[in-house]
Motif scaffolding. Structure first.
Motif, PDB file in Angstrom:
ATOM      1  N   ILE A 323       4.132 -50.407 -12.127  1.00 45.28           N
ATOM      2  CA  ILE A 323       3.757 -49.082 -11.596  1.00 45.28           C
ATOM      3  C   ILE A 323       2.697 -48.444 -12.498  1.00 45.28           C
ATOM      4  N   MET A 324       2.964 -48.493 -13.812  1.00 40.56           N
ATOM      5  CA  MET A 324       2.014 -47.858 -14.735  1.00 40.56           C
ATOM      6  C   MET A 324       0.643 -48.520 -14.646  1.00 40.56           C
ATOM      7  N   LYS A 325       0.642 -49.848 -14.517  1.00 42.38           N
ATOM      8  CA  LYS A 325      -0.652 -50.536 -14.392  1.00 42.38           C
ATOM      9  C   LYS A 325      -1.351 -50.132 -13.096  1.00 42.38           C
ATOM     10  N   SER A 326      -0.566 -49.966 -12.030  1.00 39.16           N
ATOM     11  CA  SER A 326      -1.191 -49.623 -10.746  1.00 39.16           C
ATOM     12  C   SER A 326      -1.770 -48.213 -10.751  1.00 39.16           C
ATOM     13  N   VAL A 327      -1.266 -47.364 -11.642  1.00 36.94           N
ATOM     14  CA  VAL A 327      -1.823 -46.000 -11.681  1.00 36.94           C
ATOM     15  C   VAL A 327      -2.786 -45.812 -12.857  1.00 36.94           C
ATOM     16  N   GLY A 328      -3.219 -46.929 -13.455  1.00 32.83           N
ATOM     17  CA  GLY A 328      -4.312 -46.812 -14.409  1.00 32.83           C
ATOM     18  C   GLY A 328      -4.007 -47.134 -15.855  1.00 32.83           C
ATOM     19  N   PRO A 406       0.764 -57.235 -12.665  1.00 30.10           N
ATOM     20  CA  PRO A 406       1.181 -56.031 -11.930  1.00 30.10           C
ATOM     21  C   PRO A 406       1.713 -56.334 -10.529  1.00 30.10           C
TER      22      PRO A 406
ATOM     23  N   LEU B  62      -5.778 -54.877  -8.457  1.00 32.75           N
ATOM     24  CA  LEU B  62      -4.568 -55.401  -9.094  1.00 32.75           C
ATOM     25  C   LEU B  62      -4.693 -56.910  -9.283  1.00 32.75           C
ATOM     26  N   ALA B  86      -8.604 -51.127 -14.966  1.00 29.29           N
ATOM     27  CA  ALA B  86      -7.457 -50.206 -15.053  1.00 29.29           C
ATOM     28  C   ALA B  86      -7.935 -48.770 -14.866  1.00 29.29           C
ATOM     29  N   ARG B  89      -8.516 -48.218 -11.263  1.00 30.99           N
ATOM     30  CA  ARG B  89      -7.224 -48.074 -10.566  1.00 30.99           C
ATOM     31  C   ARG B  89      -6.659 -46.670 -10.754  1.00 30.99           C
ATOM     32  N   GLY B  90      -6.891 -46.125 -11.936  1.00 33.34           N
ATOM     33  CA  GLY B  90      -6.298 -44.818 -12.241  1.00 33.34           C
ATOM     34  C   GLY B  90      -7.086 -43.646 -11.705  1.00 33.34           C
ATOM     35  N   PHE B  95      -2.525 -45.838  -4.911  1.00 36.28           N
ATOM     36  CA  PHE B  95      -1.677 -46.827  -4.239  1.00 36.28           C
ATOM     37  C   PHE B  95      -0.436 -46.176  -3.640  1.00 36.28           C
ATOM     38  N   LEU B 114       1.735 -38.857 -13.283  1.00 39.56           N
ATOM     39  CA  LEU B 114       1.597 -40.073 -14.108  1.00 39.56           C
ATOM     40  C   LEU B 114       0.165 -40.629 -14.183  1.00 39.56           C
ATOM     41  N   PRO B 115      -0.549 -40.769 -13.059  1.00 39.13           N
ATOM     42  CA  PRO B 115      -1.916 -41.301 -13.184  1.00 39.13           C
ATOM     43  C   PRO B 115      -2.797 -40.407 -14.058  1.00 39.13           C
ATOM     44  N   PHE B 118      -2.645 -41.197 -17.814  1.00 41.52           N
ATOM     45  CA  PHE B 118      -3.527 -42.283 -18.262  1.00 41.52           C
ATOM     46  C   PHE B 118      -5.007 -41.896 -18.139  1.00 41.52           C
TER      47      PHE B 118
END
Lengths: 413, 237
Positions: A323-328, A406, B62, B86, B89-90, B95, B114-115, B118
């Protein structure tokens, strides 16, 4: 991600599994506490003993028959089982003649059966026979005894062991073959050559060598019976201590009665205060190192505990990593998160372990009745050990976490 | 639509091919081309194993393609470092998954933010943004609830709010109604409609025709190949 956020998230992960985190930290606490407890206790004992030597026994040289300060006789003046009275009056006179010698204080044991003060009887194994020079600067009440008199000096522990404290002018009755009355003339805080090691000094009673000390040997040099002692303390001029010690050693090992009386298996050692301090330091350091080593082993076990729990954590949180990887989150941030977690665990172990260890060390110092010394260096070492253990134990799990795919992670149930 | 100027294209997929080694080479995608214009709403349909999710994962950065390229706002995401991917993605992509994929130990508000953690937003800005988005999906009164305290539909709405948090160029949704009942599915889809109306670019994977028909067009995949495209009238609802 900002560092503080990483630490905050790591903290959340730790508090999310309170019991597991606590048990992991306990492993580190035990290791750190063991190291700190023994380091502080060792430092306390060391500084206490050395302080005692430096305070009361500077510039002293000990001549001990039957072994060195540690191997056989115990501290000078103690009635160790391996000492033998072979240092004769002739030897004492010869040593006294050495340039730079300020006083030569022989000590010997006078066996007795009992000592009575105001109908209260104690049974020390012996009195200590010595000379008035032993009390220079240590008399807290009264004066030193006169040679040839029935006078006695007590140390403070002996004076206070009766229901009523013994004072100068009181009399005590000492029973050997018969009972003799001695007049108390002085109370001493601790005579020269009377270092008792660490811990509380034991009660001691001092009488003049003349006439009360009766152990004799035939002097090989003079061919007559003379008083002979097992330990002799030499007070030397501080500036000449090395030369005096060398001269005493030279005499003892060549011309002395003592070395001849010692025979083939006997031994007479000459040690300065510095030698004794060095010896004590070496013994205490060895003991401290050994036990600290055990603490370090406990720490290593604790580190494996952290590594193990972090690996479990990585597996359990595979989906969260996805999840963390998918959000950056970058791989580096994932590594940082897991490392922060293991460093927090290690640091928490240190932060809790240090006061626990100091508490145990303090209790040990109280029990041994030595002054507590805070080992600042070890406290810093313990903190850095906690952090280092966290980093080392967390590196591999963190690397594993960063390598999580991920897509696989997001499918992980 | 695909002849539009490059400046309007949020996503350009060219000759996309993806092979997996699963005891032999399996081709999940076999030369797919696709462009998504800014503000468009596209659904991808196809039977199980047709490569829908693989396409979404490749566009979302991904995964990396075996051949071909994916450009997000002009950047070929197969050619950049993992760190830069990354970052994209952020910040550029939001997603939404069938299984919600919320962080179990974070509150609804923290999940949405959360995004932005990061992306190094300040705490106060993150909180404010998360509140606004949760309000917009009708969860203004569930800010401090943990995911396990929310229903399936509410969880998915939190996930949508999280996807929208960094104001991404593209929202990718993989079977967003797959784990909820029909009514809840409709509620969720209306959130997508709102996002589309606000100008978000949406790529939605579904196997339900009814859901896909809310989009502007439907791209059909079969065995990793784009076989047909349907353009729907109006706003696709």
């Amino acid at each position: 991600m900002k560092r503080l956020e990483g630490v905050r998230m790591a903290g959340r992960a730790i508090t999310g599994h309170r019991l597991r985190s606590t048990l992991t930290i306990v492993g580190i606490v035990i290791g750190i506490a063991t190291v700190i407890a023994f380091a502080s206790f060792g430092a306390s004992v060391q500084s206490d003993v050395i302080g005692e030597f430096q305070g009361t026994s500077a510039s002293e040289i000990y001549i001990v028959s039957g072994g060195d300060f540690f191997s056989g006789s115990g501290p000078p003046g103690s009635d160790g089982g391996f000492t033998s009275p072979i240092i004769t009056t002739y030897d004492v006179e010869q040593i006294d003649a050495i340039d730079g010698t300020r006083a030569v204080i022989p000590r010997g044991s006078v066996p007795i059966s009992s000592l009575t003060f105001r109908n209260e009887t104690v049974a020390p194994r012996s009195l200590t026979a010595t000379t008035a020079a032993a009390f220079e600067g240590s008399i807290s009440e009264g004066a030193a005894f006169e040679s040839g008199e029935r006078e006695i000096v007590l140390n403070e522990e002996a004076a206070s062991q009766f229901q009523t404290n013994v004072s100068v002018g009181n009399t005590v009755e000492i029973t050997r073959e018969s009972t003799t009355t001695f007049t108390v003339v002085g109370i001493t805080s601790g005579p020269r050559g009377g270092v008792s090691g660490f811990g509380p000094p034991s009660p001691e009673f001092y009488v003049p060598v003349d006439p009360h000390y009766r152990t004799v040997q035939e002097s090989p040099t003079l061919g007559i019976d003379q008083r002979a002692y097992s330990t002799v303390t030499v007070v030397a001029d501080a500036k000449q201590i090395t030369q005096v010690k060398d001269a005493i050693e030279q005499y003892i090992n060549t011309d002395s009665d003592a070395i001849r009386l010692a025979g083939d298996n006997g031994e007479v050692t000459v040690q300065s205060t510095e030698d004794v301090i060095g010896g004590i330091q070496s013994v205490l350091q060895d003991i401290t190192r050994l036990i600290t080593g055990i603490g370090v082993l406990a720490l290593i076990v604790g580190a494996f505990g952290i590594a193990n729990i972090m690996l479990v954590s990585v597996t359990e949180r595979t989906k969260e990593i996805g999840i963390m990887k998918s959000v950056g989150a970058t791989n580096r941030e994932i590594i940082g998160l897991f490392l922060a977690e293991s460093v927090l665990l290690g640091s928490a172990g240190a932060v809790i372990g240090i006061p626990v260890g100091l508490g145990v060390g303090y209790a040990g110092a109280l029990y041994a009745e030595v002054g507590f010394t805070l080992p600042y260096g070890w406290v810093l070492i313990a903190i850095s050990m906690g952090i280092t253990i966290g980093i080392v134990a967390g590196l591999y799990p963190a690397w594993r976490a960063a390598r999580v795919d991920p897509i696989e992670a997001l499918r992980y149930e | 639509m695909e002849q539009a100027p490059d400046g309007q294209k949020v996503v350009t997929v060219t000759g996309l091919r993806k092979e997996y080694e699963l005891g032999g080479t399996v081709t999940a995608l076999d030369g797919v081309d696709l462009s998504l214009l800014k503000g468009s709403y596209t659904a991808v349909m196809g039977p199980s194993g047709s490569g829908k999710s693989t396409l979404l994962n490749l566009i979302g950065g991904l995964d990396t393609p075996t051949e071909g390229s994916v450009r997000i706002n002009g950047t070929d995401i197969g050619e950049i470092s993992e760190r830069d991917r990354a970052h994209i993605r952020g910040t550029e992509i939001g997603f939404i998954f069938q299984t919600f994929n919320l962080m179990p130990r974070l509150t609804a508000q923290e999940n949405v933010a959360l995004p932005l953690v990061f992306a190094e937003w300040s705490r106060s800005k993150r909180t404010e943004r998360a509140k606004t988005l949760l309000n917009s999906v009708g969860l203004g009164d569930r800010l401090d609830h943990m995911p396990k305290e929310l229903s399936g539909g509410q969880r998915q709405r939190v996930a949508i709010a999280r996807a929208l948090a960094p104001d991404p160029a593209l929202v990718l949704a993989d079977e967003p109604t797959g784990n909820v009942d029909t009514d809840t599915g409709d509620e969720i889809m209306s959130v997508f409609d709102d996002a589309h109306e606000r100008g978000n670019t949406i790529l939605l994977v579904t196997h339900e025709r009814r859901i896909a028909e809310r989009a502007d067009r439907i791209v059909h995949l079969e065995d990793g190949v784009r076989v047909r495209t349907e353009t729907l009238g109006g706003d696709g609802k």
